[in-house]
Design a protein around this motif. Structure first.
Motif, short mmCIF file in Angstrom:
data_model
loop_
_atom_site.label_atom_id
_atom_site.label_comp_id
_atom_site.label_asym_id
_atom_site.label_seq_id
_atom_site.Cartn_x
_atom_site.Cartn_y
_atom_site.Cartn_z
N MET A 266 0.84 -1.19 0.00
CA MET A 266 0.00 0.00 0.00
C MET A 266 0.87 1.24 0.00
SD MET A 266 -3.18 -0.56 2.61
CE MET A 266 -4.36 -1.91 2.41
N GLU A 267 0.55 2.19 -0.84
CA GLU A 267 1.26 3.46 -0.85
C GLU A 267 0.63 4.36 0.20
OE1 GLU A 267 1.98 5.42 -4.52
OE2 GLU A 267 2.42 3.57 -5.59
N LEU A 268 1.26 4.40 1.38
CA LEU A 268 0.68 5.14 2.49
C LEU A 268 0.65 6.64 2.24
CD1 LEU A 268 2.22 3.23 5.53
CD2 LEU A 268 0.04 2.85 4.38
N ALA A 269 1.48 7.12 1.31
CA ALA A 269 1.47 8.55 1.00
C ALA A 269 0.12 9.00 0.46
CB ALA A 269 2.57 8.87 -0.02
N LEU A 270 -0.64 8.06 -0.11
CA LEU A 270 -1.97 8.42 -0.62
C LEU A 270 -2.88 8.91 0.50
CD1 LEU A 270 -2.61 5.43 -3.06
CD2 LEU A 270 -2.21 7.80 -3.71
N PHE A 271 -2.67 8.42 1.72
CA PHE A 271 -3.54 8.80 2.82
C PHE A 271 -3.30 10.23 3.28
CE2 PHE A 271 -3.73 4.20 2.94
CZ PHE A 271 -5.06 3.96 3.23
N ARG A 272 -2.25 10.87 2.75
CA ARG A 272 -2.05 12.29 3.07
C ARG A 272 -3.06 13.17 2.35
NH1 ARG A 272 4.47 12.10 2.07
NH2 ARG A 272 4.99 10.68 3.82
N ARG A 273 -3.70 12.61 1.33
CA ARG A 273 -4.74 13.36 0.63
C ARG A 273 -6.05 13.18 1.38
NH1 ARG A 273 -6.27 11.09 -3.86
NH2 ARG A 273 -6.94 13.02 -4.89
N PRO A 274 -6.61 14.25 1.93
CA PRO A 274 -7.86 14.12 2.69
C PRO A 274 -8.97 13.45 1.88
CG PRO A 274 -6.90 16.30 3.03
CD PRO A 274 -6.10 15.64 1.95
N ALA A 275 -9.04 13.76 0.58
CA ALA A 275 -10.10 13.16 -0.24
C ALA A 275 -9.94 11.65 -0.30
CB ALA A 275 -10.10 13.75 -1.64
N PHE A 276 -8.71 11.17 -0.44
CA PHE A 276 -8.48 9.72 -0.51
C PHE A 276 -8.80 9.06 0.82
CE2 PHE A 276 -5.80 5.98 0.05
CZ PHE A 276 -6.18 5.23 -1.06
N SER A 277 -8.33 9.65 1.92
CA SER A 277 -8.62 9.08 3.24
C SER A 277 -10.12 9.03 3.48
CB SER A 277 -7.94 9.91 4.32
OG SER A 277 -6.53 9.88 4.18
N GLY A 278 -10.82 10.09 3.08
CA GLY A 278 -12.27 10.10 3.23
C GLY A 278 -12.94 9.02 2.40
N ALA A 279 -12.42 8.80 1.19
CA ALA A 279 -13.01 7.77 0.33
C ALA A 279 -12.82 6.37 0.93
CB ALA A 279 -12.38 7.83 -1.05
N VAL A 280 -11.64 6.10 1.48
CA VAL A 280 -11.39 4.79 2.10
C VAL A 280 -12.29 4.61 3.32
CG1 VAL A 280 -9.67 3.40 3.31
CG2 VAL A 280 -9.04 4.62 1.23
N LEU A 281 -12.40 5.66 4.14
CA LEU A 281 -13.28 5.59 5.29
C LEU A 281 -14.74 5.39 4.85
CD1 LEU A 281 -13.48 5.80 8.37
CD2 LEU A 281 -13.73 8.28 8.10
N GLY A 282 -15.12 6.07 3.79
CA GLY A 282 -16.47 5.91 3.26
C GLY A 282 -16.73 4.51 2.75
N ALA A 283 -15.73 3.90 2.09
CA ALA A 283 -15.88 2.53 1.59
C ALA A 283 -16.11 1.56 2.75
CB ALA A 283 -14.64 2.12 0.79
N VAL A 284 -15.34 1.73 3.83
CA VAL A 284 -15.54 0.88 5.01
C VAL A 284 -16.95 1.08 5.56
CG1 VAL A 284 -14.79 0.43 7.37
CG2 VAL A 284 -13.09 0.83 5.58
N ILE A 455 -18.40 13.21 4.63
CA ILE A 455 -17.40 13.02 3.57
C ILE A 455 -17.80 13.81 2.32
CG2 ILE A 455 -16.38 11.31 2.01
CD1 ILE A 455 -16.56 9.30 4.34
N ALA A 456 -19.10 13.85 2.03
CA ALA A 456 -19.58 14.58 0.85
C ALA A 456 -19.23 16.07 0.93
CB ALA A 456 -21.09 14.41 0.70
N ARG A 457 -19.22 16.60 2.15
CA ARG A 457 -18.92 18.03 2.31
C ARG A 457 -17.46 18.33 1.98
NH1 ARG A 457 -22.32 21.29 5.11
NH2 ARG A 457 -20.54 22.50 5.90
N THR A 458 -16.60 17.31 2.04
CA THR A 458 -15.17 17.54 1.78
C THR A 458 -14.78 17.21 0.35
OG1 THR A 458 -14.47 15.30 2.40
CG2 THR A 458 -14.71 16.92 4.17
N THR A 459 -15.69 16.64 -0.43
CA THR A 459 -15.34 16.22 -1.79
C THR A 459 -15.55 17.35 -2.76
OG1 THR A 459 -17.58 15.39 -2.21
CG2 THR A 459 -15.97 13.82 -1.34
#
Length: 504
Positions: A266-284, A455-459
């Motif tokens: 996993m490229e952990l650097a991707l989680f520095r992007r708030p949109a990506f972190s929000g998307a992963v949290l949303g998927a869970v 999450i929608a408010r941040t996208t």
């Protein structure tokens, strides 16, 4: 032979390309069907094998935990050793495990066989998608193919409870596993005849330490939730499990950070992007909500209301219809207006469906139940496309594949987590008390909807970036030889099925 001398695979004729898609969709249908077909059979399995709620949770989660842990690595193996070879190996493993499931005489044997099924499933969904991507070089045709791919997964998830209920009513719970055998045989024959072999010109390196640690993190986290009611949430054994999960998580982060320049799992650097972190949290969150709903619904309708498996399966039809209709609609919304509108709809619908059921009792009216199921299904259908869009928007092709794979893993982890949480809520509850015990689960479903609203408010689509649409599965290296499993499927469609699977 290195990447510079590898011959370019011949372009397949139109009929052959669409036949390849049909064969790969057959495997995807199998993975999706097996995700939901088992849920409706859990009460019958429990009666026949003398299994309690905790054991039944493992029957479901043994499959999803292994699937979540192995998705990314299976894609990398296919890039290296050949996609058709890994795909056909996955069919053999999945089919053999299904036969063992059908003949299991103890719940322990069934759980082990379900885990092996998860190994096979991890080699089907992402690898089959890469085969389709490789077979269709035209971006427009590829986009249409991925749209069909996502719709097939939605159909398989929708059909699972109904097909499962009918099979169990006529032939017993073993039939939900026997039914896999003819599908596997057909897919093996058709893939041998029509599916060409392909590999990535530059295969992704394997990250075995990361793979091992990810498996430990997922398995121990879910296991602690499943076993918590039996062990006691503050017992020494439970505390050891919590500690193991924390240590494994820290070790995984450290390992992936040290390998950041050597193709980590996993490229952990991707989680520095708030949109990506929000998307992963949303998927869970979305898959927690779906699987809490599926398990609580099955136990409530069959144990508390005394419905047959077929009746319980038919009752989920509004949920299935909502998901099937709203998934492509969500994709079109993403294409026109970005991810925010469908995410708002998803959050609102999920939240409303959960809140309708927070006062559930043994005499709740059927119209209210069906309305709640419809709202939850529609919310699920609207959620997947914008989540994947948010995860991959603005990323170069070499990283979009990894982002899609991580999101797929998050979905499967959410599925396992949802089953574990729902089971923990109703563990030890008898039929008369089950509805009341399940009420916190419906609050959780509503909370997952509220999280999607946040999450929608941040996208917000990146300036000048086209919508990425939905990703039906983790990407393995495709004809462009993108690293990190990053085959780009061309213009992305918005109809995203649930795990797949599979994940998706």
């Amino acid at each position: 032979m290195n990447a510079t001398t590898r011959p370019v695979p011949p372009v397949l004729g139109a009929r052959r390309r669409w036949t390849v898609l049909a064969v790969c969709c057959l495997s995807l249908f199998l993975v999706g069907l097996d995700t939901t077909i088992v849920n409706v059979g859990l009460p019958a399995i429990g009666r026949d094998l003398d299994a309690g709620t905790r054991d039944l949770e493992w029957v479901v989660d043994a499959y999803t935990v292994v699937l979540a842990a192995l998705l990314i690595t299976s894609g990398a193996l296919a890039d290296r050793f050949g996609r058709r070879r890994v795909f056909r190996s996955g069919l053999v493993v999945f089919g053999a495990a299904s036969l063992v499931c059908a003949t299991a005489t103890s719940v322990d044997a069934l759980v082990v066989a379900r885990a092996v099924q998860g190994v096979g499933a991890s080699m089907l969904s992402p690898v089959a998608l890469a085969i389709v991507v490789n077979a269709m070089p035209d971006p427009g045709e590829r986009a249409r193919a991925i749209g069909i791919w996502a719709a097939v997964f939605g159909l398989s998830m929708a059909a699972g409870p109904v097909v499962g209920g009918a099979l169990i009513a006529g032939f017993g719970w073993q039939s939900v596993f026997w039914v896999n055998a003819p599908v596997v045989v057909a897919a093996l024959v058709l893939s041998a005849v029509f599916v060409p072999e392909s590999r990535a010109p530059r295969p992704r390196r394997l990250d075995l330490p990361g793979q091992l640690l990810l498996t430990v993190v997922v398995a121990v986290s879910v296991g602690a939730l499943i076993e918590g009611p039996r062990l006691g949430w503050t017992s020494p054994t439970a505390l050891v499990l919590y500690g193991c999960a924390a240590v494994a998580t820290a070790a995984f982060i450290g390992t992936e950070h040290r390998r950041r320049d050597r193709e980590p799992l996993m490229e952990l650097a991707l989680f520095r992007r708030p949109a990506f972190s929000g998307a992963v949290l949303g998927a869970v969150a979305v898959f927690v909500a779906l699987n809490v709903t599926l398990l609580l619904n099955t136990l409530y309708l069959q144990h508390t209301r005394g419905w047959s498996p077929l009746a319980a399966g038919v009752a989920t039809l509004p949920m299935a219809v909502g998901a099937t209709v709203c998934a492509p609609w969500s994709g079109r919304l993403v294409g026109r207006a970005g991810p925010r509108p469908p995410l708002l709809l998803a959050g609102g619908l999920l939240g409303a469906g959960g809140l309708l059921l927070v006062r559930l009792d043994a005499h709740t009216g059927l119209p209210l139940l069906l309305t709640a199921y419809l709202l939850i299904g529609a919310g699920f259908g609207f959620a997947n496309a914008p989540i994947t869009n948010t995860a991959v928007s603005g990323l170069p092709l070499s990283r979009a594949g990894v982002a899609g794979a991580i999101t797929s893993t998050a979905r499967q982890f959410g599925a396992a987590l949802g089953i574990a949480i729902a089971g923990a809520l109703v563990a030890g509850a008898g039929p008369a008390d089950l509805a009341r015990a399940s009420r916190p689960g419906w609050y959780l479903v509503a909370a997952c909807g509220a999280l999607l609203l946040l999450i929608a408010r941040t996208t917000r689509p990146p300036a000048g970036a086209p919508p990425a649409g939905a990703d039906p599965g983790p990407r393995t290296g495709g004809p462009d030889g993108g690293r990190s499993g990053g085959a780009d499927p061309g213009p992305r469609t918005g109809a995203d099925g649930p795990e797949d699977p599979g994940g998706r």
